[in-house]
Design a protein around this motif. Sequence first.
Motif, short mmCIF file in Angstrom:
data_model
loop_
_atom_site.label_atom_id
_atom_site.label_comp_id
_atom_site.label_asym_id
_atom_site.label_seq_id
_atom_site.Cartn_x
_atom_site.Cartn_y
_atom_site.Cartn_z
N LEU A 17 0.96 -1.15 -0.20
CA LEU A 17 -0.05 0.05 0.04
C LEU A 17 0.99 1.10 0.07
N ILE A 18 0.96 1.85 -1.20
CA ILE A 18 1.99 2.99 -1.41
C ILE A 18 1.26 4.40 -1.46
N ASN A 19 1.94 5.13 -0.79
CA ASN A 19 1.73 6.52 -0.54
C ASN A 19 3.00 7.49 -0.39
N SER A 20 4.19 7.60 -1.24
CA SER A 20 5.18 8.31 -1.17
C SER A 20 5.60 8.97 -2.27
N PRO A 21 6.29 10.08 -1.91
CA PRO A 21 6.86 11.00 -3.18
C PRO A 21 8.33 10.42 -3.47
N GLY A 22 8.81 9.29 -3.05
CA GLY A 22 10.33 8.97 -3.30
C GLY A 22 11.09 9.20 -2.34
N GLY A 23 12.54 8.98 -2.61
CA GLY A 23 13.39 9.06 -1.67
C GLY A 23 14.73 8.61 -2.13
N SER A 24 15.29 7.61 -1.35
CA SER A 24 16.69 7.05 -1.65
C SER A 24 16.71 5.79 -2.78
N GLU A 27 -2.33 8.41 -2.85
CA GLU A 27 -2.15 9.60 -3.47
C GLU A 27 -1.10 9.60 -4.56
N SER A 28 0.27 8.96 -4.12
CA SER A 28 1.27 9.27 -5.04
C SER A 28 2.21 8.08 -4.92
N CYS A 29 2.79 7.72 -6.00
CA CYS A 29 3.63 6.46 -6.22
C CYS A 29 4.77 7.06 -7.36
N ALA A 30 5.70 7.83 -6.65
CA ALA A 30 6.76 8.73 -7.35
C ALA A 30 8.04 8.28 -7.25
N SER A 31 9.02 8.40 -8.28
CA SER A 31 10.34 8.14 -8.18
C SER A 31 10.76 6.81 -7.42
N ALA A 32 11.30 6.80 -6.29
CA ALA A 32 11.72 5.58 -5.62
C ALA A 32 10.50 4.78 -5.11
N SER A 40 -4.35 9.56 -8.77
CA SER A 40 -3.28 9.17 -8.19
C SER A 40 -2.08 9.81 -8.99
N ILE A 41 -0.86 10.21 -8.23
CA ILE A 41 0.29 10.63 -9.01
C ILE A 41 1.36 9.53 -9.24
N VAL A 42 1.65 9.25 -10.63
CA VAL A 42 2.32 8.01 -10.64
C VAL A 42 3.74 8.56 -11.81
N GLY A 43 4.87 7.72 -11.52
CA GLY A 43 5.70 8.23 -12.36
C GLY A 43 7.32 8.84 -11.76
N SER A 44 7.38 10.01 -12.49
CA SER A 44 8.63 10.71 -12.20
C SER A 44 9.75 9.71 -12.21
N ILE A 45 9.97 9.20 -13.08
CA ILE A 45 11.14 8.07 -13.33
C ILE A 45 12.46 9.00 -13.71
N LEU A 103 8.77 13.22 -15.67
CA LEU A 103 7.34 13.66 -15.73
C LEU A 103 6.58 12.63 -14.91
N PHE A 104 5.45 13.14 -14.35
CA PHE A 104 4.62 12.18 -13.72
C PHE A 104 3.20 12.50 -14.19
N TRP A 105 2.15 11.39 -13.80
CA TRP A 105 0.91 11.29 -14.46
C TRP A 105 -0.13 11.14 -13.59
N THR A 106 -1.34 11.30 -13.88
CA THR A 106 -2.37 10.82 -13.05
C THR A 106 -2.62 9.34 -12.92
N GLY A 107 -3.33 8.62 -12.32
CA GLY A 107 -3.45 7.40 -12.36
C GLY A 107 -4.13 6.74 -13.72
N GLN A 108 -5.00 7.35 -13.94
CA GLN A 108 -5.77 7.17 -15.44
C GLN A 108 -4.67 7.15 -16.64
N GLN A 109 -3.82 8.25 -16.58
CA GLN A 109 -2.93 8.26 -17.63
C GLN A 109 -1.71 7.22 -17.34
N ALA A 110 -1.53 6.99 -16.22
CA ALA A 110 -0.49 5.78 -16.07
C ALA A 110 -1.06 4.55 -16.63
N ILE A 111 -2.27 4.35 -16.57
CA ILE A 111 -2.77 3.10 -16.92
C ILE A 111 -2.67 3.01 -18.52
N ASP A 112 -2.93 3.99 -19.22
CA ASP A 112 -2.68 4.54 -20.75
C ASP A 112 -1.40 4.23 -21.20
#
Length: 342
Positions: free
Chosen positions: A132-139, A167-172, A189-194, A273-282
């Motif tokens: 269950l993820i809700n994190s902006p990233g990290g190490s 809410e978010s699953c970005a970066s790390a 949701s906010i997804v990505g930021s690779i 870049l990061f995307w919404t959950g719906q965009q991430a599915i697409d």
Amino acid sequence: MTDPQRPGNADSGAAPDLWGQAAAPKPAAAVPPPTQGWEREVLEKLVFATLSEQRAARRWRIFWRLLWLALAGAIAWGVANYEGASVSSTPHTAVVDIKGEIASGAEASAELIVAAMRSAFEDSGSQAVVLLINSPGGSPVQAGMINDEITRLRAKYDKPVYAVVEESCASAAYYIAAAADEIYVDKASIVGSIGVLMDGFGFTGTMEKLGVERRLLTAGANKGFLDPFSPMSEKQRTYAQTMLEQIHQQFIEVVKKGRGERLKVGEDTFSGLFWTGQQAIDLGLADHLGSLDYVAREVVKAEDVIDYTRRDNVAERLVKRFGAAIGGGAVQTLQHSGLQLR
């Protein structure tokens, strides 16, 4: 000759002259000597005061000992009940929270998350493990350790792993989610930021204007690398950029391996870049819309959810506060600069 009848004659046997005695001045009344018990009274007061202080101090010592004993008992009780609630032979969905910054010493550290995942996989009643993820990233290091352990545990116990994004699953955080069999998100949701970044500040111009001289002594040409009070050479900038590119490439490989053919690589997929959950599915970065309850009920088919998340107790936090950290030079600067997957 002496008159034997003369009053006051000592040799005569006549009665004393009462009139003469009455006329004589009376001696002053004797003043009673000062009492001799005041020293004892003072000593008694001092002794009683000392005894009162000793009794009060003893009461406080007993109070603090009982308080610490009660605290230790509460911690032991909490740990015992926590551990007991984490194990069940009945079919259930195991959940591990990954919330906040992913960093060493944080609640979302590799140490705590890996320990929780092992308990979840080892439990014979767990049908699947949900992150269950809700994190902006990290190490990137912590994320890499968790990603590797997910792959190992999934193969060892042959249990599916699902990532559910709040809410978010970005970066790390996405670095970790990429190892899951499927990723479920909310449409907002906010997804990505690779991507990877290294941020900091440079104060060289400001210091010159203020007339402040930086006195940094090093043994090694690059020991002061990334020092915010020293100018950065082009060689150092190139070196740092090369390091970031290498870590970024590691991130990309992990995402490609985890997502496989589902991933639709485009120009901006790995741009940060990061995307919404719906965009991430697409884009193939996520699989379906769904919450924890939905996954437990419809996907795992085990509505009973048990939380295996490990968190520091009070005693562990106190121990960590008294820990010592050793660092310097470029390593310390990197920590302050914040090398992160974002």
